[in-house]
Design an enzyme around this catalytic site. Structure first.
Site, PDB file in Angstrom:
ATOM      1  N   HIS A  22       0.842  -1.188   0.000  1.00 46.45           N
ATOM      2  CA  HIS A  22       0.000   0.000   0.000  1.00 46.45           C
ATOM      3  C   HIS A  22       0.879   1.241   0.000  1.00 46.45           C
ATOM      4  CE1 HIS A  22      -3.472  -2.316   1.952  1.00 46.45           C
ATOM      5  NE2 HIS A  22      -2.441  -3.062   2.307  1.00 46.45           N
ATOM      6  N   GLU A  84       2.318  -0.619   4.545  1.00 46.17           N
ATOM      7  CA  GLU A  84       2.000   0.752   4.120  1.00 46.17           C
ATOM      8  C   GLU A  84       3.306   1.521   3.934  1.00 46.17           C
ATOM      9  OE1 GLU A  84      -0.656   2.521   3.435  1.00 46.17           O
ATOM     10  OE2 GLU A  84      -2.410   1.569   4.351  1.00 46.17           O
ATOM     11  N   HIS A 124      -2.426  -2.731  -3.461  1.00 49.54           N
ATOM     12  CA  HIS A 124      -3.802  -2.535  -2.994  1.00 49.54           C
ATOM     13  C   HIS A 124      -4.744  -2.327  -4.181  1.00 49.54           C
ATOM     14  CE1 HIS A 124      -6.339  -0.576   0.461  1.00 49.54           C
ATOM     15  NE2 HIS A 124      -6.824  -1.733   0.066  1.00 49.54           N
ATOM     16  N   ASP A 134      -3.356   2.768  -4.836  1.00 52.16           N
ATOM     17  CA  ASP A 134      -1.998   2.578  -4.314  1.00 52.16           C
ATOM     18  C   ASP A 134      -1.470   1.141  -4.518  1.00 52.16           C
ATOM     19  OD1 ASP A 134      -4.161   2.199  -2.316  1.00 52.16           O
ATOM     20  OD2 ASP A 134      -2.567   1.611  -0.955  1.00 52.16           O
TER      21      ASP A 134
END
Length: 233
Positions: A22, A84, A124, A134
């Site tokens: 992500h 992330e 993602h 993303d």
């Protein structure tokens, strides 16, 4: 690596076999605050300086993927690890070298620990094409694949695939094709980034992750077939 454990997780119903990458338009501390506010989580975050923070143990089900599907699975939270990565442009501009070094080392460790197949290293946007843009069109999928993280295509293999229906090819790779425009645009984000329109307004990008009238140009059929060949091995 440091830890900042969040309480937003539960037990896994399935073993880990997927890695989801992500990005977020925040650096680490702000990203953690946003996750806490929304009662969400990921297993790790990687900041703008390449710093790695673990938020959830890998054996727990973090809440990062949302409504999602890839290949035979729905709800990728069940069977995936989520990372992330900070990107103020939402992955529309190049990630820096320190970040990419951390991405490479962390991904390698996770892939080795859980024996994750290359076809299951995804973004993602791959698993939620209607909702998410993303890790963005500037994410270096090809460079990572050359280092054993994820898959890339070899155009010489396109002739190995007889199917010419673009949606069926996308489905064979792993995409949910219930929204053709979203699936095609997500494929471009991963494999044909030059077809992605740069959006300066990040809020607008997050609310409109794909053009609703998007159709993949047929000149890219060989790329799609070559990808299908790679993902079907």
């Amino acid at each position: 690596m440091r830890t900042h454990f969040l309480p937003y997780y539960n037990e896994r119903p399935l073993p880990v076999d997927t890695l989801v990458l992500h990005c977020s338009a925040h650096d680490t501390d702000e990203m953690i605050a946003v996750l806490e506010e929304k009662e969400l989580s990921a297993h790790y975050i990687i900041g703008l300086k390449g710093d790695i923070i673990q938020l959830v143990p890998e054996n727990k089900r973090a809440w990062h993927a949302g409504i999602s599907s890839w290949r035979k699975y729905d709800n990728l939270n069940h069977n995936s690890i989520g990372i992330e990565i900070s990107s103020l442009s939402m992955g529309q501009e190049a990630y820096n070298e320190r970040q990419l070094a951390s991405v490479e080392s962390l991904c390698r460790e996770i892939i080795d620990r859980h024996h994750i197949p290359a076809r299951n290293v995804v973004g993602h946007s791959d698993i939620a094409p209607e909702r998410k843009p993303d890790p963005g069109c500037a994410f270096p999928w090809q460079a990572l694949a050359e280092k054993g993280i994820g898959l890339w295509y070899d155009l010489t293999e396109a002739d190995e695939v007889s199917e010419n229906n673009m949606l069926l090819l996308l489905q064979k790779i792993g995409y949910n094709i219930s929204n053709p425009a979203a699936a095609m645009y997500a494929f471009c984000r991963h494999f044909i980034p030059q077809e992605i329109r740069i959006e300066q307004n990040i809020h607008h990008l997050l609310q409109n992750p794909y053009p609703q009238d998007f159709v993949l140009n047929e000149k890219y059929l060989p790329v799609l077939k070559a990808c299908c060949a790679a993902y079907q091995k």
